[in-house]
Design a protein around this motif. Structure first.
Motif: not given
Length: 424
Positions: A330-331, A349-350, A353-354, A357-360
């Protein structure tokens, strides 16, 4: 009592499903290059479609179809293969009237056959297949085979063998049929009950029998190659010429008949020569089916296609120790410390992603060490750390996981600064 999945089916879990997606993506990319368009047909069809097309003397129709009556008393069948449905759709939607011919289609989806489950063979399995309908040019035969070979090779398979044969036209098939009946009749009582019933109905199916494959008469059976008329010989010669022009190696096997009744002229299989792959070496099969559109109520429109099992594709890749380039990283992983920081991280986080990027982030209120371990397990390229002090100072700490380097960034411009760093 615990409920388990039905015999002959499988769950494809995260970690494995990405391999499926990669094969499916490559198949779609190749189809775009070759100008094949996707078609999606129902998972169940009227049973009569398969009786007419696949053939009532085949193992598929006699033993393997999942057939049921609906509440209206209509006989329906879960599709055991994709060609019949594609041809039915071609006829029903009058694709034969389109300006561009042949109509070049591909499909991908689950098929169903009730057979003994074994390595690489399931009762629900996924097929990728292509169909080119509306041309009797032998060049399209070579193109279809080339597409299948390209998919295997571009995914990394090397130990492949292409086997081809000609089943001839109706005239050639009729002569071969008479020769087969004369050959097997004197000793037909030595064969299984299926072969005995096929002798008059469709003697070529005897050559495809798994029970009697070692019978001496199988080895001396008349070859279809010896019964081809001049037109069929010329057609087969052209297919071989085009394959040679495309630098695709092949072997001619006069015993290759395939398991479906609708094949005419070109028939082919692609096999794995990988050591330890198993007794069933066929990866892909296909052929020409002139006359099938008429069988399902349409006009004459000769066609050719192939189908391959994704399950067996994966087994072949494993046998050759091919590692697929699966990116499971993930990024960015956000480590948040304290209630305010956790609340803020939801919006951050949102935004990541917007921005693409892949994020968690952590959802279990774990300590910083446990959150970094989670980031490691996810192969995070960057870890963004935010706590109460960072919030007060409008800062965020970013750790580059490969190098261990840390950078302090302005929280207000974090997305822009992260993007600039990520792209460099």
């Amino acid at each position: 009592m615990s409920i388990r999945l039905p015999r002959g089916t499988q769950d494809i879990l995260p970690g494995q499903v990405e391999k499926w997606q990669l094969i499916e993506q490559k198949a779609r990319e190749l189809c775009h290059k070759f100008q094949y368009q996707e078609i999606r047909t129902p998972i169940f069809e009227h049973t009569d479609l398969f009786l007419r097309s696949v053939g009532d003397t085949t193992d598929i129709v006699q033993k393997e179809m999942y057939t049921f009556d609906d509440r209206g008393g209509r006989s329906l069948t879960l599709r055991p293969e994709g060609t019949a449905s594609t041809v039915r759709s071609f006829v029903e939607h009058k694709m034969f009237g389109q300006a561009n011919q042949p109509v070049k289609l591909y499909y991908m989806g689950p098929m169903f056959r009730y057979e003994r489950p074994q390595a690489g063979r399931f009762r629900q399995f996924v097929q990728f297949g292509v169909e080119a309908i509306g041309s009797d040019d032998p060049a399209i035969d070579a193109e279809v085979i080339a597409l299948a070979m390209a998919l295997y090779k571009e995914m990394g398979l090397k130990k492949l063998k292409l086997v081809i044969n000609s089943l001839g036209d109706k005239e050639s098939r009729a002569k071969h049929r008479e020769a087969l009946i004369a050959h097997f009749s004197p000793s037909i009582n030595e064969f299984c009950s299926d072969c005995q019933s096929r002798l008059e109905k469709n003697p070529m199916r005897i050559l495809d029998c798994k029970k009697d494959r070692e019978h001496p008469l199988m080895k001396t059976a008349p070859s279809i190659i010896d019964h081809l008329n001049d037109e069929s010989k010329q057609y087969f010669k052209k297919v071989q010429q085009y394959l040679t022009d495309l630098e695709i190696e092949f072997e001619v096997d006069a015993n290759l008949v395939r398991g479906l009744d609708y094949y005419t002229h070109t028939a082919f299989e692609i096999m794995s020569d990988a050591e330890g792959f198993g007794a069933i070496t066929t990866l892909c099969g296909g052929g020409r089916y002139n006359g099938l559109t008429e069988e399902v109520g349409g006009p004459e429109a000769p066609g050719i296609g192939f189908a391959l099992s994704i399950e067996r594709f994966l087994a072949a890749l494993e046998a050759e120790n091919v590692e697929l380039p699966i990116d499971q990283s993930i990024d960015c992983y956000i480590v948040a410390l304290g209630e305010e920081a956790r609340d803020y991280s939801v919006g951050l986080l949102h935004k990541l992603r917007h921005a693409g990027y892949s994020a968690e982030r952590d959802y279990s209120d774990r300590k910083i060490k446990a959150q970094f371990k989670a980031a490691d397990r996810m192969n995070a390229k960057y870890v963004a750390v935010i706590g109460e002090d960072e919030l007060k100072n409008n800062k965020i700490n970013l750790k580059i996981m490969d190098s261990g380097e840390q950078k302090e960034m302005e929280l207000a411009s974090f997305i822009q600064d992260f993007t600039a760093l990520y792209r460099n």
